[in-house]
Design a protein around this motif. Structure first.
Motif, short mmCIF file in Angstrom:
data_model
loop_
_atom_site.label_atom_id
_atom_site.label_comp_id
_atom_site.label_asym_id
_atom_site.label_seq_id
_atom_site.Cartn_x
_atom_site.Cartn_y
_atom_site.Cartn_z
N MET A 1 1.03 -1.06 -0.24
CA MET A 1 0.15 0.01 -0.01
C MET A 1 0.82 1.33 0.63
SD MET A 1 -3.00 0.65 2.29
CE MET A 1 -4.49 0.11 2.04
N LYS A 2 0.47 1.75 -1.05
CA LYS A 2 1.17 3.38 -0.96
C LYS A 2 0.89 4.25 0.20
CE LYS A 2 1.91 6.86 -4.40
NZ LYS A 2 1.40 8.42 -3.79
N ARG A 3 2.01 5.42 0.27
CA ARG A 3 1.63 5.77 2.11
C ARG A 3 0.44 6.55 1.22
NH1 ARG A 3 5.62 8.49 4.85
NH2 ARG A 3 4.85 9.67 6.06
N LEU A 4 -0.34 7.20 1.91
CA LEU A 4 -1.45 8.85 1.97
C LEU A 4 -1.02 9.76 2.62
CD1 LEU A 4 -4.56 6.11 2.83
CD2 LEU A 4 -3.46 6.66 0.81
N THR A 5 -0.27 10.31 4.05
CA THR A 5 0.11 10.97 3.69
C THR A 5 1.49 11.97 3.24
OG1 THR A 5 2.10 10.99 5.86
CG2 THR A 5 -0.80 10.98 5.91
N VAL A 6 1.52 12.69 2.44
CA VAL A 6 2.25 13.99 2.05
C VAL A 6 2.67 15.31 2.15
CG1 VAL A 6 2.63 12.34 0.14
CG2 VAL A 6 1.48 14.38 -0.10
N ASP A 7 3.59 15.57 2.51
CA ASP A 7 3.98 17.14 2.99
C ASP A 7 3.90 17.75 1.44
OD1 ASP A 7 4.03 16.91 5.61
OD2 ASP A 7 5.84 16.22 5.31
N ASN A 8 4.08 17.30 0.04
CA ASN A 8 3.91 18.16 -1.13
C ASN A 8 2.83 17.14 -2.16
OD1 ASN A 8 5.40 20.44 0.12
ND2 ASN A 8 6.93 18.99 0.17
N PRO A 9 1.58 17.92 -2.05
CA PRO A 9 1.12 16.91 -3.32
C PRO A 9 1.75 16.89 -4.36
CG PRO A 9 -0.33 18.08 -1.43
CD PRO A 9 0.87 18.78 -1.06
N GLU A 10 1.52 15.82 -5.07
CA GLU A 10 2.16 16.06 -6.72
C GLU A 10 1.21 15.59 -7.35
OE1 GLU A 10 5.62 13.63 -7.05
OE2 GLU A 10 6.48 14.33 -5.95
N ASN A 11 -0.65 15.45 -6.73
CA ASN A 11 -1.56 15.31 -7.91
C ASN A 11 -2.70 15.64 -7.26
OD1 ASN A 11 -1.97 12.89 -6.47
ND2 ASN A 11 -0.55 12.51 -7.20
N ASN A 12 -4.02 15.68 -7.32
CA ASN A 12 -5.17 15.71 -7.06
C ASN A 12 -5.55 14.64 -5.86
OD1 ASN A 12 -5.53 17.97 -8.94
ND2 ASN A 12 -7.02 16.70 -10.37
N PHE A 13 -5.46 13.72 -6.19
CA PHE A 13 -5.19 12.28 -5.01
C PHE A 13 -4.80 13.06 -3.89
CE2 PHE A 13 -4.98 8.49 -2.98
CZ PHE A 13 -6.35 8.45 -2.76
N ASP A 14 -3.47 13.56 -3.63
CA ASP A 14 -2.55 13.81 -2.38
C ASP A 14 -2.80 15.10 -2.33
OD1 ASP A 14 -0.85 11.42 -3.00
OD2 ASP A 14 0.90 12.03 -4.20
N THR A 15 -3.55 15.61 -3.06
CA THR A 15 -3.92 16.92 -2.41
C THR A 15 -4.98 16.88 -1.71
OG1 THR A 15 -2.88 18.80 -4.51
CG2 THR A 15 -4.66 19.52 -3.46
N ILE A 16 -5.69 15.82 -2.08
CA ILE A 16 -7.76 16.21 -1.82
C ILE A 16 -6.73 15.08 -0.27
CG2 ILE A 16 -9.59 14.73 -1.57
CD1 ILE A 16 -10.01 17.36 -3.45
N LEU A 17 -6.54 14.20 -0.17
CA LEU A 17 -6.43 13.62 1.01
C LEU A 17 -5.73 14.45 1.94
CD1 LEU A 17 -5.48 9.83 0.33
CD2 LEU A 17 -7.67 10.89 1.17
N ASN A 18 -5.10 15.51 1.50
CA ASN A 18 -4.10 16.15 2.67
C ASN A 18 -4.19 17.75 2.10
OD1 ASN A 18 -1.72 14.75 3.40
ND2 ASN A 18 -1.97 13.55 1.02
N TYR A 19 -5.32 17.54 2.21
CA TYR A 19 -5.94 19.34 2.14
C TYR A 19 -6.34 20.39 3.07
CZ TYR A 19 -8.01 22.99 -0.87
OH TYR A 19 -7.94 24.38 -1.08
N VAL A 20 -6.72 19.45 4.38
CA VAL A 20 -5.70 20.13 5.81
C VAL A 20 -4.89 19.29 5.92
CG1 VAL A 20 -7.25 20.25 7.87
CG2 VAL A 20 -8.59 20.57 5.60
N PHE A 21 -3.73 19.80 6.72
CA PHE A 21 -2.99 19.52 7.85
C PHE A 21 -2.32 20.67 9.39
CE2 PHE A 21 -1.57 22.42 4.31
CZ PHE A 21 -0.30 23.32 6.02
N SER A 22 -1.17 20.32 9.27
CA SER A 22 -1.97 20.18 11.27
C SER A 22 -0.36 20.81 10.68
CB SER A 22 -1.18 19.71 12.21
OG SER A 22 -2.29 18.92 12.35
N LYS A 23 0.47 22.33 10.97
CA LYS A 23 1.44 23.10 11.51
C LYS A 23 1.78 23.87 12.61
CE LYS A 23 3.80 26.49 8.38
NZ LYS A 23 2.74 27.51 6.86
N ASP A 24 2.60 24.27 13.03
CA ASP A 24 2.88 24.63 14.06
C ASP A 24 1.45 24.57 15.93
OD1 ASP A 24 5.03 25.99 13.26
OD2 ASP A 24 4.21 27.25 12.42
#
Length: 188
Positions: A1-24
């Protein structure tokens, strides 16, 4: 299985799954249509002001969070409060999954993880120390002697309760044990 969490989305699927993220320590939206890395509390403040909400939040992040949560709990069905709730949930779940995926790496097999977890739960999991190359034979010999003396050792199953061929480690150990037994027959 490919990881779902990425810091720099490269496609629409990655962006949707990582649209909201924690920072500080706070939830952020990747992009709100105008800006990038927007704090969720800033987004919600803008949305409430644009809609002229009665309970428009003001103040720091904690104060905004309290007002929006009060709005949500009042049962008004406010779409901004609901979106805030969903985004907070997504950020928390993403953070937890990211911690796990940082340990597992970019590719992992859930079947393997379940097998390892079940073995640990059933007390069948053995974690071996790292052994330098020149000490491996002595280590294997010691394992063989230990398990040979154990009352629950079944040589037909192998040292770790695995059938031959299941893992490289098991194969290597079984091969070393077979070599040792062969040498013993030749010497004896």
């Amino acid at each position: 299985m490919k990881r779902l969490t990425v810091d720099n989305p490269e496609n629409n699927f990655d962006t949707i799954l990582n649209y909201v993220f924690s920072k500080d320590g706070y939830a952020h939206i990747r992009h709100d249509g105008e800006s990038e890395d927007v704090p969720l509390t800033d987004w919600v403040t803008t949305q409430c002001a644009d809609r002229r909400c009665e309970m428009s939040p003001v103040g720091d992040a904690e104060e905004v969070d309290q007002v929006v949560c009060d709005c949500l709990m009042d049962g008004e069905g406010c779409p901004v409060a609901l979106a805030y709730c969903f985004a907070c949930q997504a950020a928390h779940l993403r953070d937890r999954l990211k911690l796990i995926e940082d340990i597992l790496g970019d590719e992992y097999d859930l079947g393997d993880l379940k097998e390892i977890f079940d073995a640990k739960k059933d007390r069948r999991l053995v974690v071996l120390p790292e052994v330098p190359e020149n000490d491996r034979q002595a280590f294997v010999d010691g394992l063989h002697d230990y398990f040979q003396d154990a009352s629950n050792y079944d040589p037909s199953v192998g040292i770790f309760g695995m059938r031959e061929g299941e893992t490289e480690l098991a194969n290597a150990l079984m091969s070393a044990l077979a070599d040792r037994e062969e040498r013993g027959r030749e010497d004896g």
